[in-house]
Scaffold this motif. Structure first.
Motif, PDB file in Angstrom:
ATOM      1  N   GLY A 128       0.813  -1.211   0.000  1.00 43.11           N
ATOM      2  CA  GLY A 128       0.000   0.000   0.000  1.00 43.11           C
ATOM      3  C   GLY A 128       0.843   1.256   0.000  1.00 43.11           C
ATOM      4  O   GLY A 128       0.560   2.218  -0.737  1.00 43.11           O
ATOM      5  N   LEU A 129       1.894   1.253   0.815  1.00 42.43           N
ATOM      6  CA  LEU A 129       2.753   2.429   0.907  1.00 42.43           C
ATOM      7  C   LEU A 129       3.517   2.664  -0.395  1.00 42.43           C
ATOM      8  O   LEU A 129       3.701   3.815  -0.821  1.00 42.43           O
ATOM      9  CB  LEU A 129       3.734   2.253   2.075  1.00 42.43           C
ATOM     10  N   ALA A 130       3.943   1.581  -1.043  1.00 39.86           N
ATOM     11  CA  ALA A 130       4.661   1.709  -2.320  1.00 39.86           C
ATOM     12  C   ALA A 130       3.760   2.335  -3.376  1.00 39.86           C
ATOM     13  O   ALA A 130       4.202   3.195  -4.151  1.00 39.86           O
ATOM     14  CB  ALA A 130       5.151   0.339  -2.783  1.00 39.86           C
ATOM     15  N   ARG A 131       2.502   1.919  -3.411  1.00 43.50           N
ATOM     16  CA  ARG A 131       1.572   2.507  -4.384  1.00 43.50           C
ATOM     17  C   ARG A 131       1.316   3.979  -4.063  1.00 43.50           C
ATOM     18  O   ARG A 131       1.302   4.831  -4.957  1.00 43.50           O
ATOM     19  CB  ARG A 131       0.248   1.744  -4.392  1.00 43.50           C
ATOM     20  N   LEU A 132       1.132   4.285  -2.786  1.00 40.23           N
ATOM     21  CA  LEU A 132       0.868   5.660  -2.380  1.00 40.23           C
ATOM     22  C   LEU A 132       1.996   6.591  -2.825  1.00 40.23           C
ATOM     23  O   LEU A 132       1.763   7.648  -3.412  1.00 40.23           O
ATOM     24  CB  LEU A 132       0.691   5.722  -0.863  1.00 40.23           C
ATOM     25  N   ILE A 133       3.236   6.176  -2.546  1.00 40.71           N
ATOM     26  CA  ILE A 133       4.392   7.006  -2.897  1.00 40.71           C
ATOM     27  C   ILE A 133       4.540   7.128  -4.409  1.00 40.71           C
ATOM     28  O   ILE A 133       4.825   8.212  -4.943  1.00 40.71           O
ATOM     29  CB  ILE A 133       5.671   6.419  -2.271  1.00 40.71           C
TER      30      ILE A 133
END
Length: 394
Positions: A128-133
């Motif tokens: 999730g964090l990778a997609r957000l960034i």
């Protein structure tokens, strides 16, 4: 023009071989550790071998999907993890399915074994964090302090949701893993040091202040911030274990005695003398240190360095930002696990109950780590190379 390769060329045999070495070390260490009889006739070697088999299946399934598919599904996967934590939180403690163990309500007690959702949530959070960034940076090609602050707010919201549930379990060790992942991805994302440096210095200052208050102002922390006595006891037993040798300090003293008694070459397989509680899980490194000495322990540490180096090499070869962030988060997760687990067995860090990746016994921990490694396999397997465009993205 895309340069197509066959399965044998695309599969990461080096990473597979490293995991195989961890399997061998794990089975040897657990085989010796379980002779203490702490848990009766249970054979943890066969159970660990079973979980490794499940982990291999997980890797095979995860490899089937391409990074772009994970990017599209990231928030759904993250949401599934949050829902599992929510269910664990809402179900009553009296229910056998979620009955607390050692004071922590962290597991679903299923017929096949205890499953800890937080172990899987680590990898779900990375996705999730990778997609957000990735999406944020694609929409803000020109970075400013304002865009970086907005990104940090988004990251903070994404972090606080699972962290709130994990802290109520309570599980400080897993919470620290989430923070380590977050810090690593904030740095890799290229957030300006004008923001990062004050945050880091502030975090160090707050951490130092809390440590000082834990030693000299326990009542204030307990009354105003809800700190529990066992949390203070862990700090005291870390700083001065011999003053708490009969209770909180026993684990650390036993671990230090075991590792120290191994000296240079160790006592040999199955020749342990020092009794270490939980020696097949959190304190498996003490078994390795006692039986194989400094040499054996150094080989294990070197193997972790080799794993992290190889994962870093893969990350640097990837072309798309999303895959890079995913692999960077996994590297941070594994590195922190190794540093914290080995550090706590030699009094370098406080005891937090974090297992040693790929070696400690534990179905959830092993499956969670194999899931993460499966993503790396996927990123490498589906990575495309181009004959005439070195910098072309997927």
């Amino acid at each position: 023009m895309e340069n197509k390769k066959g399965f044998a060329d695309r599969f990461d045999w080096t990473l597979a071989f490293i995991i195989l070495l961890f399997l061998i070390i794990s089975l040897l260490a657990i085989s010796s550790a379980q002779t203490t009889g702490q848990y009766g006739p249970t054979n943890f070697v066969f159970k660990q071998l079973f979980w490794y088999g499940v982990g291999a299946v997980i890797i095979g399934i995860v490899m089937f999907f391409e990074p772009e598919q994970y990017k599209k599904l990231s928030w759904y996967i993250y949401g599934i993890g949050v829902v599992l934590l929510l269910i664990l939180f809402l179900l009553p403690d009296s229910l056998a399915l979620v009955k607390p163990r050692n004071g922590a309500k962290s597991w679903f007690h299923l017929p096949i074994g205890d499953i800890q959702p937080a172990e899987f949530m680590k990898t779900f959070y990375i996705l999730g964090l990778a997609r957000l960034i990735t999406i944020h940076n694609e929409r803000n090609l020109i970075k400013t302090v304002k865009t970086d602050l907005i990104l940090l707010v988004k990251i903070g919201v994404t972090l606080i949701i699972p962290l709130a549930f994990i802290l109520t379990q309570p599980d400080l060790g897993t919470s620290l893993v989430f923070l380590a992942i977050t810090i690593a991805l904030v740095i890799v994302a290229g957030v300006t040091w004008k923001i990062v440096l004050p945050f880091f210095l502030g975090g160090i200052g707050i951490g130092s202040l809390l440590l000082w208050m834990a030693v000299y102002m326990q009542d204030f922390l307990a009354d105003n911030f809800g700190f529990n006595p066992y949390q203070f006891a862990r700090i005291y037993s870390w700083l001065d274990p011999y003053s708490y040798a009969s209770d909180e300090g026993m684990h650390l003293i036993s671990s230090l005695n075991a590792i120290g008694s191994g000296e240079i070459f160790g006592k040999g397989f199955g020749e342990r003398i020092v009794y270490v509680p939980e020696n097949h899980t959190d304190f498996i490194f003490a078994v390795i240190g006692e039986e194989y000495g400094f040499v054996g322990a150094s080989i294990v540490v070197s193997l972790y360095f080799l794993l992290i180096f190889h994962l870093t090499k893969i990350t640097l070869q990837l072309k798309d930002a999303y895959s890079t962030y995913v692999c960077a988060g996994i590297i941070a997760m594994i590195t922190f696990h190794v540093f914290e687990n080995i550090g706590m067995t030699i009094q370098l860090l406080p005891i937090t109950g974090i297992p040693l990746p790929f070696i400690s016994y534990g179905g959830s921990s092993l499956m969670g780590n194999m899931l993460a490694i499966g993503l790396v396999f996927s990123m490498k397997f589906h990575h495309r190379t181009y004959m005439f465009a070195k910098n072309e993205d997927d």
